[in-house]
Scaffold this active site. Structure first.
Site, mmCIF file in Angstrom:
data_model
loop_
_atom_site.group_PDB
_atom_site.id
_atom_site.type_symbol
_atom_site.label_atom_id
_atom_site.label_comp_id
_atom_site.label_asym_id
_atom_site.label_seq_id
_atom_site.Cartn_x
_atom_site.Cartn_y
_atom_site.Cartn_z
ATOM 1 N N ASP A 10 0.811 -1.221 0.000
ATOM 2 C CA ASP A 10 0.000 0.000 0.000
ATOM 3 C C ASP A 10 0.847 1.274 0.000
ATOM 4 O O ASP A 10 0.303 2.366 0.083
ATOM 5 C CB ASP A 10 -0.906 0.033 1.243
ATOM 6 C CG ASP A 10 -1.928 -1.092 1.248
ATOM 7 O OD1 ASP A 10 -2.327 -1.530 0.160
ATOM 8 O OD2 ASP A 10 -2.313 -1.534 2.343
ATOM 9 N N LYS A 61 -12.231 -5.697 -4.610
ATOM 10 C CA LYS A 61 -13.594 -5.807 -4.045
ATOM 11 C C LYS A 61 -14.671 -5.489 -5.082
ATOM 12 O O LYS A 61 -15.440 -4.538 -4.925
ATOM 13 C CB LYS A 61 -13.728 -4.893 -2.814
ATOM 14 C CG LYS A 61 -12.750 -5.241 -1.704
ATOM 15 C CD LYS A 61 -12.993 -4.399 -0.457
ATOM 16 C CE LYS A 61 -12.040 -4.727 0.662
ATOM 17 N NZ LYS A 61 -10.646 -4.291 0.436
ATOM 18 N N ASP A 64 -20.824 -5.183 -8.768
ATOM 19 C CA ASP A 64 -21.476 -4.583 -9.938
ATOM 20 C C ASP A 64 -22.542 -5.565 -10.419
ATOM 21 O O ASP A 64 -22.809 -6.558 -9.732
ATOM 22 C CB ASP A 64 -20.419 -4.308 -11.027
ATOM 23 C CG ASP A 64 -20.786 -3.129 -11.917
ATOM 24 O OD1 ASP A 64 -21.965 -3.051 -12.322
ATOM 25 O OD2 ASP A 64 -19.909 -2.305 -12.218
ATOM 26 N N THR A 68 -20.871 -7.832 -15.461
ATOM 27 C CA THR A 68 -19.656 -7.003 -15.365
ATOM 28 C C THR A 68 -18.646 -7.654 -14.427
ATOM 29 O O THR A 68 -17.450 -7.689 -14.721
ATOM 30 C CB THR A 68 -20.027 -5.579 -14.898
ATOM 31 O OG1 THR A 68 -20.949 -5.039 -15.840
ATOM 32 C CG2 THR A 68 -18.815 -4.680 -14.802
HETATM 33 O O1 C5P Z 1 -0.890 -1.593 6.960
HETATM 34 P P1 C5P Z 1 -1.921 -2.554 7.454
HETATM 35 O O2 C5P Z 1 -1.341 -3.862 7.974
HETATM 36 O O3 C5P Z 1 -2.904 -1.928 8.421
HETATM 37 O O4 C5P Z 1 -2.730 -2.942 6.129
HETATM 38 C C1 C5P Z 1 -3.862 -3.781 6.131
HETATM 39 C C2 C5P Z 1 -4.349 -4.022 4.739
HETATM 40 O O5 C5P Z 1 -5.559 -4.792 4.811
HETATM 41 C C3 C5P Z 1 -4.707 -2.756 3.966
HETATM 42 O O6 C5P Z 1 -4.452 -3.011 2.578
HETATM 43 C C4 C5P Z 1 -6.195 -2.584 4.204
HETATM 44 O O7 C5P Z 1 -6.840 -1.907 3.167
HETATM 45 C C5 C5P Z 1 -6.644 -4.056 4.262
HETATM 46 N N1 C5P Z 1 -7.889 -4.279 5.024
HETATM 47 C C6 C5P Z 1 -8.019 -3.938 6.358
HETATM 48 N N2 C5P Z 1 -9.199 -4.174 7.020
HETATM 49 C C7 C5P Z 1 -10.233 -4.747 6.375
HETATM 50 C C8 C5P Z 1 -10.116 -5.117 5.052
HETATM 51 C C9 C5P Z 1 -8.913 -4.863 4.376
HETATM 52 O O8 C5P Z 1 -7.084 -3.429 6.961
HETATM 53 N N3 C5P Z 1 -11.350 -4.993 7.045
#
Ligand code: C5P
Length: 238
Positions: A10, A61, A64, A68
């Protein structure tokens, strides 16, 4: 255990992403690419991950109309994605369409398509926001279980779930689903903006098959050491 850690890519900047993947080298097996960096870098990023022989989790995620989503999932199959996400609130027909796309790909290319994970209720939602935004008076846990049941009806392979939900889902559905859990923080790590966090060891104990870890690895002064500490914590469960 290292096969069960998915490193979330990220961070900003393609060069920074390349540096982390190179630094982690043979340690990391799985990488997650989300909407932000896929929108910014698309094939430059996915091609790089493939060149390094890593597994790719595309976390877009999809939600749609069924046709699609079917075509989007088929495109993801052609990119060479190993795991991807769809929203279970898109409905059973939409989830079945996603599975149809994987089947079509597997029939045409004679190779295994990606694991499809359904997202149930986002962790940013609460009982109050669900009522306000979706006009439903339902407890979050109830909704998670109902949506997971729909995912099972659509033959979906797995779910993205918080550790607390994982326990609930394992109780209700046993080993049926592959469960992937974000919100992981090793002992003593910063929580960043995550509200409810779990250690790698507890996540595995609660029934997760894979954990998603971003900042504790890529924002660390020593990503390799941080990655290996997480592996060690996970191994404590064995
Ligand atoms: O940096 P960190 O360990 O917090 O990143 C967690 C990853 O998991 C991010 O890409 C975030 O968008 C994703 N995520 C989350 N919680 C959710 C679903 C996805 O933290 N419920």
């Amino acid at each position: 255990m290292k096969n069960r850690i998915i490193v979330a890519l990220d961070m900003k900047g393609l060069d920074n992403i390349f540096k982390i993947v190179d630094k982690l080298g043979d340690n990391a097996v799985w990488y997650k690419v989300g909407a932000v960096n896929f929108t910014a870098y698309s094939y430059k990023l996915t091609d790089f991950i493939h060149e390094k022989n890593k597994k790719l989790f595309l976390d877009l995620k999809y939600h749609d109309i069924p046709n699609t989503v079917k075509e989007a999932v088929y495109s993801a199959c052609e990119i060479g994605v190993d795991m991807l996400t769809i929203h279970s609130v898109g409905g059973i027909d939409m989830m079945m369409a996603a599975k149809d796309a994987v089947k079509r790909f597997e029939d045409e290319y004679s190779k295994k398509g990606p694991t499809i994970l359904a997202v149930t209720v986002l962790t940013s939602s609460t009982k109050e926001t669900i009522k306000r935004d979706m006009f439903l008076d339902i407890d979050v846990e109830d909704m998670v279980l109902k949506l997971a049941d729909n995912a099972k009806k659509a033959n979906i392979d797995g779910l993205v779930a918080s550790p607390k939900e994982t326990q609930l889902l394992r109780k209700e559905f046993g080993d049926y689903f592959t469960i992937v859990t974000p919100g992981i923080r090793p002992k003593n790590a910063s929580k960043d903006d995550q509200k409810r966090v779990t250690t790698p060891k507890d996540a595995i104990k609660m029934g997760s098959d894979y954990i998603v870890v971003g900042r504790p690895i890529y924002a660390s002064d020593n990503p390799v050491e941080s990655f290996n500490m997480i592996v060690k914590e996970m191994e404590e469960t064995c």
